[in-house]
Design an enzyme around this catalytic site. Structure first.
Site, PDB file in Angstrom:
ATOM      1  N   ASP A  24      26.540  -6.919 -16.422  1.00 51.83           N
ATOM      2  CA  ASP A  24      25.255  -6.257 -16.761  1.00 51.83           C
ATOM      3  C   ASP A  24      24.072  -6.766 -16.836  1.00 51.83           C
ATOM      4  O   ASP A  24      23.873  -8.225 -17.115  1.00 51.83           O
ATOM      5  CB  ASP A  24      25.261  -5.577 -18.039  1.00 51.83           C
ATOM      6  CG  ASP A  24      24.806  -4.409 -17.939  1.00 51.83           C
ATOM      7  OD1 ASP A  24      24.226  -4.070 -17.200  1.00 51.83           O
ATOM      8  OD2 ASP A  24      24.569  -4.051 -19.695  1.00 51.83           O
ATOM      9  N   ASN A  26      21.287  -6.553 -13.548  1.00 51.28           N
ATOM     10  CA  ASN A  26      20.616  -6.847 -12.500  1.00 51.28           C
ATOM     11  C   ASN A  26      19.541  -6.560 -12.827  1.00 51.28           C
ATOM     12  O   ASN A  26      18.695  -6.615 -11.959  1.00 51.28           O
ATOM     13  CB  ASN A  26      21.689  -6.428 -11.212  1.00 51.28           C
ATOM     14  CG  ASN A  26      22.529  -7.241 -11.113  1.00 51.28           C
ATOM     15  OD1 ASN A  26      23.421  -8.097 -12.387  1.00 51.28           O
ATOM     16  ND2 ASN A  26      23.739  -6.913 -10.780  1.00 51.28           N
ATOM     17  N   TRP A  29      16.641  -7.629 -13.996  1.00 45.95           N
ATOM     18  CA  TRP A  29      16.187  -8.976 -13.593  1.00 45.95           C
ATOM     19  C   TRP A  29      15.012  -8.707 -13.502  1.00 45.95           C
ATOM     20  O   TRP A  29      13.949  -9.574 -12.449  1.00 45.95           O
ATOM     21  CB  TRP A  29      17.550  -9.604 -12.928  1.00 45.95           C
ATOM     22  CG  TRP A  29      17.357 -11.314 -12.847  1.00 45.95           C
ATOM     23  CD1 TRP A  29      18.243 -12.308 -13.480  1.00 45.95           C
ATOM     24  CD2 TRP A  29      17.288 -11.331 -11.319  1.00 45.95           C
ATOM     25  NE1 TRP A  29      17.155 -13.301 -12.754  1.00 45.95           N
ATOM     26  CE2 TRP A  29      16.727 -13.007 -11.055  1.00 45.95           C
ATOM     27  CE3 TRP A  29      16.844 -10.721 -10.088  1.00 45.95           C
ATOM     28  CZ2 TRP A  29      16.727 -14.010 -10.388  1.00 45.95           C
ATOM     29  CZ3 TRP A  29      16.439 -10.941  -9.147  1.00 45.95           C
ATOM     30  CH2 TRP A  29      16.602 -13.002  -8.785  1.00 45.95           C
ATOM     31  N   HIS A  41      21.002  -6.376  -7.873  1.00 38.58           N
ATOM     32  CA  HIS A  41      22.048  -6.524  -7.234  1.00 38.58           C
ATOM     33  C   HIS A  41      22.628  -7.517  -6.444  1.00 38.58           C
ATOM     34  O   HIS A  41      23.271  -7.912  -6.077  1.00 38.58           O
ATOM     35  CB  HIS A  41      22.362  -5.153  -6.900  1.00 38.58           C
ATOM     36  CG  HIS A  41      22.481  -3.896  -7.974  1.00 38.58           C
ATOM     37  ND1 HIS A  41      22.598  -4.368  -9.239  1.00 38.58           N
ATOM     38  CD2 HIS A  41      21.547  -3.205  -8.072  1.00 38.58           C
ATOM     39  CE1 HIS A  41      21.914  -2.894 -10.123  1.00 38.58           C
ATOM     40  NE2 HIS A  41      21.816  -2.166  -9.035  1.00 38.58           N
ATOM     41  N   SER A  69      31.105   1.125 -12.445  1.00 38.10           N
ATOM     42  CA  SER A  69      32.139   2.064 -13.497  1.00 38.10           C
ATOM     43  C   SER A  69      31.920   3.506 -13.232  1.00 38.10           C
ATOM     44  O   SER A  69      31.411   3.910 -12.643  1.00 38.10           O
ATOM     45  CB  SER A  69      31.099   1.597 -14.886  1.00 38.10           C
ATOM     46  OG  SER A  69      30.249   2.803 -14.932  1.00 38.10           O
ATOM     47  N   LEU A 135      43.872 -18.388  -7.895  1.00 38.12           N
ATOM     48  CA  LEU A 135      43.225 -17.501  -9.099  1.00 38.12           C
ATOM     49  C   LEU A 135      43.702 -15.695  -8.209  1.00 38.12           C
ATOM     50  O   LEU A 135      43.414 -15.638  -7.380  1.00 38.12           O
ATOM     51  CB  LEU A 135      41.669 -17.316  -9.126  1.00 38.12           C
ATOM     52  CG  LEU A 135      40.602 -16.453  -9.675  1.00 38.12           C
ATOM     53  CD1 LEU A 135      40.922 -16.516 -11.215  1.00 38.12           C
ATOM     54  CD2 LEU A 135      39.134 -16.838  -9.294  1.00 38.12           C
TER      55      LEU A 135
END
Ligand code: IPE
Ligand code: IPE
Ligand code: MG
Length: 255
Positions: A24, A26, A29, A41, A69, A135
């Protein structure tokens, strides 16, 4: 609960097995720099790359990133459309790189809301990387914890209607198998950047015993040192899973 569910830390490498992050900040910023939110983004994608690299090289087993989301559709149309374009461009650019680094890509969320093209790219990315053993990178896209539980309950209900499942079969282990995260360990460490202290409908079931870490650092500024700080905080905590502190210290229980 079986003891194998409780293994919190990869003891060999001393890192959480599963880290889940709400990326959270972006927009703020960019606004701080008098730039459009889109720039934030874009800067956010760069931060993702660094964090994925860190996790892959430090033997983290699963990294889950909240990218979009189920509530983010409420944003202005132009921002939603920019996020979709950025999502597509990032996949196009990064899938081969992930594959070369033996990273397995997996998406959670209701993907039917995305364009056919995007859905195809997502499926391609998953198929191409499915046998990779380093990963596992889980990208939560159009994801919501409520959605996840509803879709799980719906699947269970269908199997109950056909008699494949009975009322007695229902327990937390069974529900786990129908959640979008089936087969993955629950997150050990949750990180939210950007200063808000809420979970915003992220992995509501899976966060039951996760250690929570909040930082005011905005996502584009979150780097490998910031992640190390979060992991340090995680290491300093005693996870008890309902036991007493003494039980854990005496190792009379296996965590
Ligand atoms: C998170 O940053 C990215 C997404 C939700 C896609 P935000 O866009 O929420 O940034 P802030 O919270 O407005 O600063
Ligand atoms: C949560 O961030 C979702 C993602 C990071 C993808 P938001 O910025 O959308 O959350 P709220 O709306 O402030 O709770
Ligand atoms: Mg936000």
């Amino acid at each position: 609960m079986a003891n194998d569910d409780l293994i919190a830390i990869d003891t060999e490498h001393n890192v959480p097995r599963h880290i889940a992050i709400i990326m959270d900040g972006n927009g703020r910023w960019a606004q701080k720099r008098f730039m459009p939110r889109a720039v934030g983004h874009q800067a956010g994608v760069k931060a993702v790359r660094k964090i994925v690299e860190y996790c892959a090289s430090h033997h983290v087993e699963v990294l889950t990133l909240f990218a979009f989301s189920s509530e983010n559709w409420r944003r202005p149309e132009a921002e939603v459309s920019l996020l979709m374009t950025l999502f597509m461009a990032t996949l196009q650019r990064e899938i081969n790189k992930l594959d070369r680094n033996s990273i397995r890509l997996r998406f959670i969320g209701d993907r039917l809301a995305f364009s056919e093209k995007l859905q195809q790219k997502m499926a391609e990315g998953e198929a191409q990387t499915q046998n990779n053993k380093a990963l596992t990178l889980v990208v939560a896209a159009n994801y919501g914890g409520h959605w996840d539980m509803c879709q799980a309950f719906l699947q269970v209900q269908k199997k109950m209607a056909t008699g494949e499942l009975k009322t007695e079969d229902i327990n937390d282990r069974l529900i786990n198998q129908y959640l979008s995260t089936a087969g993955l360990p629950d997150p050990d460490l949750f990180i939210r950047t950007g200063g808000e202290q809420r979970v915003s409908n992220f992995m509501l079931w899976q966060l039951a015993y996760t250690e929570l870490y909040f930082t005011t650092t905005l996502w584009p500024d979150f780097d490998q040192n910031s992640l190390e700080d979060a992991i340090k905080s995680f290491r300093s905590r005693q996870r008890r899973f309902g036991h007493t502190s003494e039980q854990v210290l005496n190792q009379s229980v296996t965590l």
